[in-house]
Structures are given as C-alpha cells and as structure tokens.
Design an enzyme around this catalytic site. Structure first.
Site, PDB file in Angstrom:
ATOM      1  CE  LYS A  27      -1.563   2.188   1.945  1.00 20.76           C
ATOM      2  NZ  LYS A  27      -1.937   2.478   0.549  1.00 20.76           N
ATOM      3  CG  ASN A  28      -5.055   4.431   1.426  1.00 25.31           C
ATOM      4  OD1 ASN A  28      -3.864   4.345   1.131  1.00 25.31           O
ATOM      5  ND2 ASN A  28      -5.882   3.405   1.404  1.00 25.31           N
ATOM      6  CB  CYS A 121      -1.198  -3.852  -4.419  1.00 24.80           C
ATOM      7  SG  CYS A 121      -0.463  -3.646  -2.827  1.00 24.80           S
ATOM      8  NE  ARG A 126      -5.238  -0.441  -8.088  1.00 22.28           N
ATOM      9  CZ  ARG A 126      -4.617  -0.272  -6.921  1.00 22.28           C
ATOM     10  NH1 ARG A 126      -3.683  -1.128  -6.548  1.00 22.28           N
ATOM     11  NH2 ARG A 126      -4.909   0.762  -6.148  1.00 22.28           N
ATOM     12  CG  ASP A 310      -8.077  -0.953   1.130  1.00 18.36           C
ATOM     13  OD1 ASP A 310      -7.849   0.260   1.231  1.00 18.36           O
ATOM     14  OD2 ASP A 310      -8.043  -1.554   0.036  1.00 18.36           O
ATOM     15  NE  ARG A 403       3.065  -0.372  -1.472  1.00 20.90           N
ATOM     16  CZ  ARG A 403       2.261  -0.429  -2.539  1.00 20.90           C
ATOM     17  NH1 ARG A 403       2.156  -1.556  -3.229  1.00 20.90           N
ATOM     18  NH2 ARG A 403       1.582   0.616  -2.921  1.00 20.90           N
TER      19      ARG A 403
END
Ligand code: EPZ
Length: 424
Positions: A27-28, A121, A126, A310, A403
């Site tokens: 994903k990242n 999230c 952030r 993560d 997600r």
C-alpha cells in the site's frame, strides 16, 4: 469503489494455520507511485495493485484531477494527458492522508497545488510542517485560506534540504517535486524505508535522475520530462509481518510467498527469539510455531530499518499471549495504543503507562468478545487476537482494515482460520 462501512468480522478462535499465501503489493509503495504517475507525459501502468480502499480513494482523487483511469484486473493504467486542474479534491483529501503525497507531483506538473489538512488514521496528530517548510525552501509560496492550503511554485530554488525527522511523506514529496525541476536538489536525513526506494526506482524507470535512495543522502538532478512505463511495486512488508505474527500466535506451518525477507529483518529476529522457526529461500518465508511463545522483553519502534511502527499493534497482540512481560515504546506516533483498550476487553492484561508506552503481562489465553477497530493496523491486530481467543470474537469497523489489507479474511481462512465477513 469498495464500501465496507458497517461490515464486521466474526472469528471463532483456536485454529492453527497451514498452507501458503502470496503477499499483496505494498500500500505504502503503490500510493506515492500512483500519485507520481501524473507527472508522466504518456500513460503509466501499475501492475498487481492491491484491492484496498486507500487505492480506491487515490484513484478517485486522480480522476477528480482529470486523469483517465483504466482497470484491467489488478493492473491500473493512468493516462495523465487529460489532467486539467491542480486542485486536489479538498473533500477527498480530508479522507486520506495519502492525498498529501500528491502535493509534490501536482506542484511538479502544474507549479501550483491545493489541499486541506489531510485526514488519515486515529494514530495521533499528523502534521505536514516538514512538507511545507521544505517546499518553502525550494521557492514555493504557501498561503492558508480557511481550511485549505494553497501552494504556488513560481521559481524553483534547487538546494539542500535537511529533514529534522526522516518523514516518509515529506521525503516522497520533495523527490516528486524536485525530479521535474531544473538543478540539483539534495535531501539530508531522508526516510530510508523500502517504499522510498521503490518510488525512486519507479521514477528512475520513467527517466528521473535520483541517487542515494535508501541512504542518508538522496540527490536529484531535475529532468525535462518523464515518460510512462509499466511498473510492479514491491510486496507489502507490513502484510507479510501480519501473517507471520498470525502464525506465531496460532501455531502452524505457513509459506509466505512474494515476500522480501530483508524488509522484515527486525521482526524475524524477534519472532525467532520468541520461539518461532523461520527459514528463508529467495522470496519465500517459511514460519513454523507451536504457539508457545516467550516474551521478547522490550520492543521500541523507530525509523527503518528499526522495528516498524506499523507492526507495533500487531506485536502488541503477540505479546498478550507470550510468557512474561513486554514493554512497548511507540516512538513515531503520538497515539498508537488505542487497540490496547480493545485487547483488554478480550481479557488481555495491558497497562497503558502513557501515549507512548505500554507494559503487557502475558496470559495463557484471550477470551472472545465484541471489539472495534480504531485504525488500520490496530484493527488487523484485533483480528489476530480473535484467531487465538477462546470462543467467538466480533471485530467491528473493519473498513479501517480494508484500507490496507486486500480481504484479510480470505488470506487467513485460506490458511485454516475460522473467520467470516458479516455485511450489514
Ligand atoms: C507513512 O506515513 C506511512 N503511510 C505510515 O503507514 C507509516 O506509519 C509512516 O510513514 C512511518 O513509517 C504511507 O506511506 C501512506 P511520517 P507518513 O511523515 O508519511 C511526524 C500505515 O499503517 N511528522 O514518516 O505520514 C509524524 O507526526 C500507515 O500503513 C511531522 O512532525 O509518516 C510522525 O510522528 C500509518 N511533520 C513522524 O513524523 C511532518 O510534516 C513520522 O511520520 C510529517 C511527519
């Protein structure tokens, strides 16, 4: 567009895991690569794109910019030639932090951009001050209008940018912006994550001149154009780590394919010390466990290649059923222990000492209950907890999990877990 709001997982704990699973692309890595595709002057095809909500949202933002998107199974072709405006959809940018990664690309292409302070999230504040300060030093005018932030790149000033924090997103934005500007731009103390290296490999395949990805200094020599390519991003080290931890606590024998073991070095070392047998052959990680784990004692998250934030929620779960006490320090985000409260509903024994520290007292087993995901990785952790809890566990708000994991329940049930998605 997948919509899994309201869906839940029903899990009956106690099954061991056996068989093999293939890991999705990261994903990242995919998100900044999709964002950067708008800088090409011919269509770009990204292969093996995971079917996750953050990708759906990114594609919707690209379409709002005017790009034409063609989807052929898990291959996505972005035609940037029809893009017509530089205002990243402010509504959408609230829903996903990854819209921030479009900043560098839209500034590179249009010399202007606009976003609202991004959502994301619930793992803590952030900020994007590092992104904004870097852009200002590179000659960008920044104006705050209500909730919106407007960027105007009148005259690029190539120079050296020293990041006080090796921010993944800020590193990616500077690289995206700099690679289409004239002159030499250097980043000192950039993020060194594998996803940064993958983005640089993607941009270089399009014709960018980027050196030092993965090291403490990245140098970019701007070019006039970037051509469209076909590209397959790296596999997802966090998904691979999640599956490894599932086997560790459930017990069993699983082959994890399409992995990049070196990207999970820190986790693999810990799981072996805790009692797992792990063998590596090329891109396959074989993990075996009798589920009798002993505590690793202490886990501290850090910037790559240190233990990844993560996987902190995932290892929090592993610690709840490992013999002994485990102290976990979260050094990257300011509020990434929400899941601890949910785990204690499953009879875990976790002392939340502060926003950045918990002490986990290992117990024999968890007991099923109804729990709620608060964020992507915490939600995945709750699924793993349900796999080992006695009785039934219901995990609610699993749209957070969708997600970043392409149908986590399918991977786990393929390995023998008793997990079902309940659509309401
Ligand atoms: C990326 O987020 C990842 N997201 C995150 O993964 C990951 O946890 C994080 O990097 C760290 O590895 C994507 O790649 C889409 P940062 P990012 O900028 O770029 C502070 C997941 O679960 N900071 O490296 O937002 C920030 O508050 C997600 O897949 C500033 O202070 O992370 C944090 O404390 C969660 N100012 C630290 O730096 C800034 O301008 C690291 O953040 C930017 C960041």
């Amino acid at each position: 567009m997948r919509n899994s709001y309201g869906d839940k997982f029903l899990i009956h704990g106690g099954n061991k895991l056996f068989g093999e699973v293939t890991i999705q692309t990261s994903k990242n890595a995919v998100l900044p690569i999709l964002a950067s595709s708008i800088m090409a002057d011919t269509p770009v095809t990204i292969k093996n794109v995971p079917d996750i909500i953050d990708v759906d949202n990114m594609l919707r933002i690209l379409e709002k910019l005017g790009a034409k998107i063609a989807i052929d199974r898990d291959n996505i072709t972005i035609n940037p030639l029809t893009i017509n405006n530089a205002k990243v959809d402010c509504e959408l940018s609230k829903t996903m932090r990854s819209s921030v990664f479009l900043l560098g690309a839209t500034l590179a292409k249009f010399k202007s951009a606009c976003i609202t302070l991004p959502g994301g999230c619930n793992i803590g504040n952030r900020p994007i001050d590092l992104h904004i300060n870097a852009f200002k030093k590179l000659g960008v005018e920044v104006e705050y209008i209500g909730e919106e932030i407007h960027f105007n790149a009148k005259k690029y000033i190539p120079r050296t940018i020293k990041l006080k924090i090796p921010s993944v997103g800020a590193t990616e934005n500077i690289i995206e912006f700099a690679c289409l500007q004239s002159g030499k731009t250097t980043i000192i103390n950039p993020a060194k994550e594998p996803e940064i290296v993958d983005l640089c490999n993607f941009l270089s395949s399009m014709g960018a001149k980027i050196y030092g990805a993965g090291t403490n200094k990245i140098t970019i020599y701007g070019v006039d154009r970037l051509k469209g390519v076909q590209y397959t991003p790296i596999s997802d080290r966090i998904v691979a780590g999640t599956i490894m931890c599932a086997v560790a606590i459930c017990g069993g024998d699983v082959h994890i394919k399409n992995a990049i073991p070196i990207h999970n070095q820190s986790l693999i070392e810990k799981l072996i010390k805790m009692g797992c047998q792990i063998n590596i052959k090329n891109d396959i990680i074989n993990i075996r466990s009798d589920s009798n784990l002993k505590s690793i004692g202490k886990i501290t998250t850090g910037y790559y290649p240190k233990f990844p934030t993560d996987l902190q929620s995932i290892m929090l779960v592993v610690s709840t059923v490992s013999k002994g006490n485990t102290t976990i320090h979260e050094k990257i985000f300011s509020n990434r222990f929400e899941t601890a409260k949910e785990l204690n509903l499953l009879s875990a024994n976790i002392d939340v000492v502060s926003n950045n520290k918990v002490v986990v007292h290992g117990i024999d087993h968890l007991n099923g209950a109804v729990v709620r995901a608060h964020d992507l990785r915490g939600g995945a952790g709750l699924v793993l907890a349900g796999l080992v809890a006695i009785g039934d566990t219901i995990v609610e708000d699993i749209h957070y999990i969708d997600r970043g994991y392409a149908y986590l329940e399918k991977m786990l049930s393929h390995l023998g877990a008793d997990i079902k998605r309940i659509r309401v």
